[in-house]
Design a protein around this motif. Structure first.
Motif, mmCIF file in Angstrom:
data_model
loop_
_atom_site.group_PDB
_atom_site.id
_atom_site.type_symbol
_atom_site.label_atom_id
_atom_site.label_comp_id
_atom_site.label_asym_id
_atom_site.label_seq_id
_atom_site.Cartn_x
_atom_site.Cartn_y
_atom_site.Cartn_z
ATOM 1 N N GLY A 124 44.178 32.207 28.080
ATOM 2 C CA GLY A 124 44.816 31.231 28.947
ATOM 3 C C GLY A 124 45.360 31.809 30.236
ATOM 4 O O GLY A 124 45.653 31.068 31.174
ATOM 5 N N ASP A 125 45.504 33.148 30.318
ATOM 6 C CA ASP A 125 46.015 33.770 31.535
ATOM 7 C C ASP A 125 45.036 33.607 32.685
ATOM 8 O O ASP A 125 43.821 33.515 32.496
ATOM 9 C CB ASP A 125 46.228 35.278 31.332
ATOM 10 N N VAL A 126 45.582 33.622 33.893
ATOM 11 C CA VAL A 126 44.781 33.785 35.107
ATOM 12 C C VAL A 126 44.816 35.277 35.405
ATOM 13 O O VAL A 126 45.880 35.905 35.335
ATOM 14 C CB VAL A 126 45.356 32.963 36.269
ATOM 15 N N ALA A 127 43.660 35.845 35.709
ATOM 16 C CA ALA A 127 43.591 37.303 35.870
ATOM 17 C C ALA A 127 42.678 37.691 37.024
ATOM 18 O O ALA A 127 41.809 36.920 37.440
ATOM 19 C CB ALA A 127 43.074 37.940 34.580
ATOM 20 N N VAL A 128 42.898 38.896 37.519
ATOM 21 C CA VAL A 128 41.989 39.525 38.480
ATOM 22 C C VAL A 128 40.998 40.312 37.645
ATOM 23 O O VAL A 128 41.400 41.155 36.836
ATOM 24 C CB VAL A 128 42.748 40.444 39.456
ATOM 25 N N LEU A 174 36.162 41.737 43.405
ATOM 26 C CA LEU A 174 37.112 41.336 42.374
ATOM 27 C C LEU A 174 37.317 39.831 42.476
ATOM 28 O O LEU A 174 37.284 39.265 43.566
ATOM 29 C CB LEU A 174 38.442 42.059 42.548
ATOM 30 N N SER A 175 37.537 39.178 41.344
ATOM 31 C CA SER A 175 37.665 37.725 41.302
ATOM 32 C C SER A 175 38.913 37.318 40.534
ATOM 33 O O SER A 175 39.359 38.026 39.634
ATOM 34 C CB SER A 175 36.451 37.108 40.596
ATOM 35 N N VAL A 176 39.433 36.153 40.872
ATOM 36 C CA VAL A 176 40.528 35.551 40.114
ATOM 37 C C VAL A 176 39.906 34.482 39.227
ATOM 38 O O VAL A 176 39.238 33.565 39.718
ATOM 39 C CB VAL A 176 41.590 34.943 41.056
ATOM 40 N N LYS A 177 40.096 34.613 37.913
ATOM 41 C CA LYS A 177 39.478 33.713 36.928
ATOM 42 C C LYS A 177 40.454 33.383 35.812
ATOM 43 O O LYS A 177 41.404 34.118 35.561
ATOM 44 C CB LYS A 177 38.232 34.362 36.295
ATOM 45 N N ARG A 178 40.172 32.300 35.107
ATOM 46 C CA ARG A 178 40.925 31.937 33.902
ATOM 47 C C ARG A 178 40.277 32.673 32.726
ATOM 48 O O ARG A 178 39.068 32.593 32.526
ATOM 49 C CB ARG A 178 40.820 30.426 33.682
ATOM 50 N N VAL A 179 41.077 33.403 31.975
ATOM 51 C CA VAL A 179 40.591 34.056 30.758
ATOM 52 C C VAL A 179 40.805 33.038 29.643
ATOM 53 O O VAL A 179 41.917 32.857 29.153
ATOM 54 C CB VAL A 179 41.348 35.371 30.487
#
Length: 122
Positions: A40-44, A58-63
């Motif tokens: 559920g975290d948003v991560a780089v 690098l991308s920002v995505k929902r894990v």
């Protein structure tokens, strides 16, 4: 990338629309480099190389959670279903590919994100 004993704070600017409506182009994020990720975290994250073998930025995505076929790997999604690269295109990633966890947004609308799993409606 080995995990640091103490996660290090870093600022990251959003580039693209894949995380709308939660995050928008230009948002300034507070991240913890080396923090342990949770579903559920948003991560780089570091995505696999493109089809021509070139590294992706690098991308920002929902894990979204563990890969259903390989529980030691993470499945990635975009909050915007019409934009962005997800695990449906590139597969799941390892812990080492999670560079940092987003904990908050500084600009333009400050807000804590860690542990919140629903899109921003503001």
């Amino acid at each position: 990338m080995p995990r640091s004993l103490v996660p290090r704070p870093r600022l990251v600017r959003v580039n693209g629309r894949s995380m709308e409506p939660t995050l928008h182009e230009g948002d300034l994020l507070v991240t913890l480099w080396g923090a342990r990720v949770r579903a559920g975290d948003v991560a780089v994250v570091r995505l696999p190389d493109d089809s021509d073998g070139r590294p992706r930025p690098l991308s920002v995505k929902r894990v979204s959670g563990p890969d259903p076929d390989a529980g030691e790997r993470w499945w990635l999604d975009s909050d915007n279903p019409r934009e962005g690269v997800t695990s449906f295109e590139v597969g799941s990633i390892t812990d080492a590919d999670v560079v940092g966890v987003v904990v908050g947004r500084l600009h333009p609308r400050p807000r804590w994100l860690r542990g919140r799993h629903t899109p921003d409606r503001s």
